[in-house]
Motif scaffolding. Structure first.
Motif, PDB file in Angstrom:
ATOM      1  N   MET A 128       0.856  -1.171  -0.054  1.00 48.36           N
ATOM      2  CA  MET A 128       0.098  -0.083   0.018  1.00 48.36           C
ATOM      3  C   MET A 128       0.909   1.201   0.128  1.00 48.36           C
ATOM      4  SD  MET A 128      -2.978  -0.869  -0.398  1.00 48.36           S
ATOM      5  CE  MET A 128      -3.794   0.729  -0.324  1.00 48.36           C
ATOM      6  N   ARG A 129       1.988   1.172   0.674  1.00 47.13           N
ATOM      7  CA  ARG A 129       2.885   2.506   0.853  1.00 47.13           C
ATOM      8  C   ARG A 129       3.459   2.899  -0.641  1.00 47.13           C
ATOM      9  NH1 ARG A 129       8.452   3.239   0.560  1.00 47.13           N
ATOM     10  NH2 ARG A 129       9.125   5.150   1.807  1.00 47.13           N
ATOM     11  N   GLN A 130       3.619   1.668  -1.502  1.00 45.92           N
ATOM     12  CA  GLN A 130       3.984   2.009  -2.897  1.00 45.92           C
ATOM     13  C   GLN A 130       2.883   2.584  -3.688  1.00 45.92           C
ATOM     14  OE1 GLN A 130       5.935  -1.654  -4.568  1.00 45.92           O
ATOM     15  NE2 GLN A 130       7.767  -0.921  -3.737  1.00 45.92           N
ATOM     16  N   VAL A 131       1.726   2.241  -3.476  1.00 39.90           N
ATOM     17  CA  VAL A 131       0.636   2.556  -4.331  1.00 39.90           C
ATOM     18  C   VAL A 131       0.364   4.174  -3.735  1.00 39.90           C
ATOM     19  CG1 VAL A 131      -1.779   2.664  -4.684  1.00 39.90           C
ATOM     20  CG2 VAL A 131      -0.373   0.444  -4.691  1.00 39.90           C
ATOM     21  N   ALA A 132       0.574   4.390  -2.564  1.00 37.66           N
ATOM     22  CA  ALA A 132       0.103   5.940  -2.120  1.00 37.66           C
ATOM     23  C   ALA A 132       1.432   6.966  -2.621  1.00 37.66           C
ATOM     24  CB  ALA A 132       0.537   5.812  -0.548  1.00 37.66           C
ATOM     25  N   LEU A 133       2.635   6.470  -2.669  1.00 33.54           N
ATOM     26  CA  LEU A 133       3.759   7.115  -2.940  1.00 33.54           C
ATOM     27  C   LEU A 133       3.784   7.371  -4.653  1.00 33.54           C
ATOM     28  CD1 LEU A 133       6.766   5.919  -0.865  1.00 33.54           C
ATOM     29  CD2 LEU A 133       5.731   8.228  -0.754  1.00 33.54           C
ATOM     30  N   PHE A 134       3.273   6.030  -5.415  1.00 31.12           N
ATOM     31  CA  PHE A 134       3.128   6.246  -6.853  1.00 31.12           C
ATOM     32  C   PHE A 134       2.244   7.369  -7.169  1.00 31.12           C
ATOM     33  CE2 PHE A 134       2.029   4.631 -11.002  1.00 31.12           C
ATOM     34  CZ  PHE A 134       3.302   4.480 -11.543  1.00 31.12           C
ATOM     35  N   CYS A 135       0.959   7.174  -6.193  1.00 30.43           N
ATOM     36  CA  CYS A 135      -0.087   8.326  -6.334  1.00 30.43           C
ATOM     37  C   CYS A 135       0.482   9.691  -6.368  1.00 30.43           C
ATOM     38  CB  CYS A 135      -1.191   8.021  -5.456  1.00 30.43           C
ATOM     39  SG  CYS A 135      -2.152   6.774  -5.988  1.00 30.43           S
ATOM     40  N   ILE A 136       1.304  10.008  -5.278  1.00 27.91           N
ATOM     41  CA  ILE A 136       2.045  11.154  -5.037  1.00 27.91           C
ATOM     42  C   ILE A 136       2.873  11.688  -6.155  1.00 27.91           C
ATOM     43  CG2 ILE A 136       3.691  12.912  -3.743  1.00 27.91           C
ATOM     44  CD1 ILE A 136       2.400  10.968  -1.244  1.00 27.91           C
ATOM     45  N   GLY A 137       3.594  10.701  -6.547  1.00 24.58           N
ATOM     46  CA  GLY A 137       4.471  10.955  -7.811  1.00 24.58           C
ATOM     47  C   GLY A 137       3.824  11.326  -9.035  1.00 24.58           C
ATOM     48  N   GLY A 138       2.532  10.485  -9.403  1.00 27.01           N
ATOM     49  CA  GLY A 138       1.755  10.684 -10.206  1.00 27.01           C
ATOM     50  C   GLY A 138       0.893  12.123 -10.394  1.00 27.01           C
ATOM     51  N   PHE A 139       0.612  12.573  -8.939  1.00 26.75           N
ATOM     52  CA  PHE A 139      -0.018  13.878  -9.078  1.00 26.75           C
ATOM     53  C   PHE A 139       1.167  15.015  -9.420  1.00 26.75           C
ATOM     54  CE2 PHE A 139      -1.182  17.674  -6.610  1.00 26.75           C
ATOM     55  CZ  PHE A 139      -2.069  17.922  -7.097  1.00 26.75           C
ATOM     56  N   LEU A 140       2.465  14.927  -8.900  1.00 26.28           N
ATOM     57  CA  LEU A 140       3.296  15.608  -9.411  1.00 26.28           C
ATOM     58  C   LEU A 140       3.535  15.614 -10.888  1.00 26.28           C
ATOM     59  CD1 LEU A 140       6.011  15.173  -6.568  1.00 26.28           C
ATOM     60  CD2 LEU A 140       4.493  16.994  -6.640  1.00 26.28           C
ATOM     61  N   GLY A 141       3.492  14.700 -11.477  1.00 28.94           N
ATOM     62  CA  GLY A 141       3.560  14.438 -13.018  1.00 28.94           C
ATOM     63  C   GLY A 141       2.550  15.031 -13.658  1.00 28.94           C
TER      64      GLY A 141
ATOM     65  N   GLY B  22       9.973  13.673 -14.486  1.00 28.68           N
ATOM     66  CA  GLY B  22       9.435  14.168 -13.155  1.00 28.68           C
ATOM     67  C   GLY B  22       9.318  12.877 -12.110  1.00 28.68           C
ATOM     68  N   THR B  23       8.355  12.200 -12.773  1.00 30.89           N
ATOM     69  CA  THR B  23       7.839  10.937 -11.967  1.00 30.89           C
ATOM     70  C   THR B  23       8.902  10.024 -11.960  1.00 30.89           C
ATOM     71  OG1 THR B  23       6.799   9.802 -13.988  1.00 30.89           O
ATOM     72  CG2 THR B  23       5.234  11.532 -12.557  1.00 30.89           C
ATOM     73  N   TRP B  24       9.743   9.841 -12.790  1.00 29.30           N
ATOM     74  CA  TRP B  24      10.696   8.962 -12.810  1.00 29.30           C
ATOM     75  C   TRP B  24      11.702   9.239 -11.521  1.00 29.30           C
ATOM     76  CZ3 TRP B  24      16.023  10.098 -14.118  1.00 29.30           C
ATOM     77  CH2 TRP B  24      17.045   8.872 -14.089  1.00 29.30           C
ATOM     78  N   LEU B  25      12.210  10.601 -11.665  1.00 30.02           N
ATOM     79  CA  LEU B  25      12.866  11.042 -10.533  1.00 30.02           C
ATOM     80  C   LEU B  25      12.335  10.923  -9.228  1.00 30.02           C
ATOM     81  CD1 LEU B  25      14.069  14.277 -12.031  1.00 30.02           C
ATOM     82  CD2 LEU B  25      15.680  12.205 -11.609  1.00 30.02           C
ATOM     83  N   PHE B  26      10.976  11.199  -8.972  1.00 29.54           N
ATOM     84  CA  PHE B  26      10.285  10.807  -7.671  1.00 29.54           C
ATOM     85  C   PHE B  26      10.373   9.375  -7.501  1.00 29.54           C
ATOM     86  CE2 PHE B  26       6.818  10.119  -5.098  1.00 29.54           C
ATOM     87  CZ  PHE B  26       6.840  11.066  -4.122  1.00 29.54           C
ATOM     88  N   ASN B  27       9.804   8.494  -8.199  1.00 29.86           N
ATOM     89  CA  ASN B  27       9.545   7.149  -8.010  1.00 29.86           C
ATOM     90  C   ASN B  27      11.020   6.626  -7.802  1.00 29.86           C
ATOM     91  OD1 ASN B  27       6.885   6.917  -8.130  1.00 29.86           O
ATOM     92  ND2 ASN B  27       7.039   7.060 -10.387  1.00 29.86           N
ATOM     93  N   ARG B  28      12.164   6.911  -8.317  1.00 38.31           N
ATOM     94  CA  ARG B  28      13.235   6.307  -8.237  1.00 38.31           C
ATOM     95  C   ARG B  28      13.614   6.834  -6.622  1.00 38.31           C
ATOM     96  NH1 ARG B  28      18.518   7.408  -9.046  1.00 38.31           N
ATOM     97  NH2 ARG B  28      18.696   5.448 -10.051  1.00 38.31           N
ATOM     98  N   ARG B  29      13.523   7.677  -6.125  1.00 38.80           N
ATOM     99  CA  ARG B  29      14.072   8.302  -4.946  1.00 38.80           C
ATOM    100  C   ARG B  29      13.081   7.692  -3.859  1.00 38.80           C
ATOM    101  NH1 ARG B  29      15.371   8.894  -0.638  1.00 38.80           N
ATOM    102  NH2 ARG B  29      16.294  10.768   0.278  1.00 38.80           N
ATOM    103  N   PHE B  30      11.803   7.539  -3.992  1.00 38.52           N
ATOM    104  CA  PHE B  30      10.830   7.408  -2.937  1.00 38.52           C
ATOM    105  C   PHE B  30      10.223   6.300  -2.935  1.00 38.52           C
ATOM    106  CE2 PHE B  30      11.454  12.140  -3.121  1.00 38.52           C
ATOM    107  CZ  PHE B  30      12.004  12.508  -1.818  1.00 38.52           C
ATOM    108  N   THR B  31       9.315   6.016  -4.257  1.00 35.94           N
ATOM    109  CA  THR B  31       8.523   4.931  -4.334  1.00 35.94           C
ATOM    110  C   THR B  31       9.162   3.496  -4.315  1.00 35.94           C
ATOM    111  OG1 THR B  31       6.940   6.414  -5.495  1.00 35.94           O
ATOM    112  CG2 THR B  31       6.422   4.268  -5.383  1.00 35.94           C
ATOM    113  N   PHE B  32      10.062   3.410  -5.340  1.00 37.76           N
ATOM    114  CA  PHE B  32      10.897   2.115  -5.385  1.00 37.76           C
ATOM    115  C   PHE B  32      12.303   2.253  -5.195  1.00 37.76           C
ATOM    116  CE2 PHE B  32       7.183   2.409  -8.563  1.00 37.76           C
ATOM    117  CZ  PHE B  32       6.486   1.520  -8.191  1.00 37.76           C
TER     118      PHE B  32
END
Length: 130
Positions: free
Chosen positions: A1-14, A47-57
C-alpha cells in the motif's frame, strides 16, 4: 500500500507538470494541443521517474541512470497511449477541452494510472528475490 500511495503522489506531481506545461503551451503560444502533449509527457515522465526512483521504489538499481530513465519512458508509453487516446478524444470532441486541455489531461491520467503502476512495479523497479 505504501508504494501505491507514493506512486499516486508522484503521479500527482507528474500531472501538475503535464497539465501545467500543456496548458501553458496552448494558451501562451497557441501551440497544437496534441503536439504539446508529447513534450509535456516527456517532462512529466522524467519528473515522476525522479520521484519514484528516490521515494517509491528505492533500493538496488539494475540499470544506470540513462538505462533506467529510457526504460521508464518506454514503460510509461503504454500508460501514455491510454492517456493520450482519452485526451485526444476529449480535445477533439469538446470545445471546453480545447480551451482547457489540462482538464483533458486529468481524465487521461486516470486512464493511464494502472498501466503505469504495473510497468513500474513489475519491470522498471522490480525487486530481485532474495
Amino acid at each position: 500500500m505504501r508504494q501505491v500511495a507514493l506512486f499516486c503522489i508522484g503521479g500527482f506531481l507528474g500531472f501538475l507538470i503535464d497539465a501545467g506545461l500543456v496548458q501553458f503551451l496552448v494558451t501562451r503560444f497557441d501551440a497544437n494541443p496534441y503536439a504539446s502533449r508529447l513534450l509535456s509527457f516527456v517532462c512529466a515522465a522524467t519528473g515522476t521517474w525522479l520521484f519514484n526512483r528516490r521515494f517509491t521504489f528505492h533500493g538496488v538499481r539494475h540499470y544506470g541512470h540513462f538505462g533506467e530513465w529510457s526504460r521508464y519512458l518506454l514503460a510509461m508509453s503504454g500508460g501514455f497511449a491510454v492517456n493520450f487516446t482519452i485526451y485526444s478524444t476529449l480535445v477533439y470532441h469538446h470545445e471546453l477541452m480545447q480551451r482547457l486541455p489540462a482538464l483533458a489531461v486529468a481524465f487521461g491520467s486516470m486512464g493511464g494510472f494502472l498501466v503505469n503502476f504495473s510497468a513500474s512495479r513489475f519491470w522498471i523497479f522490480r525487486q530481485k528475490k532474495p
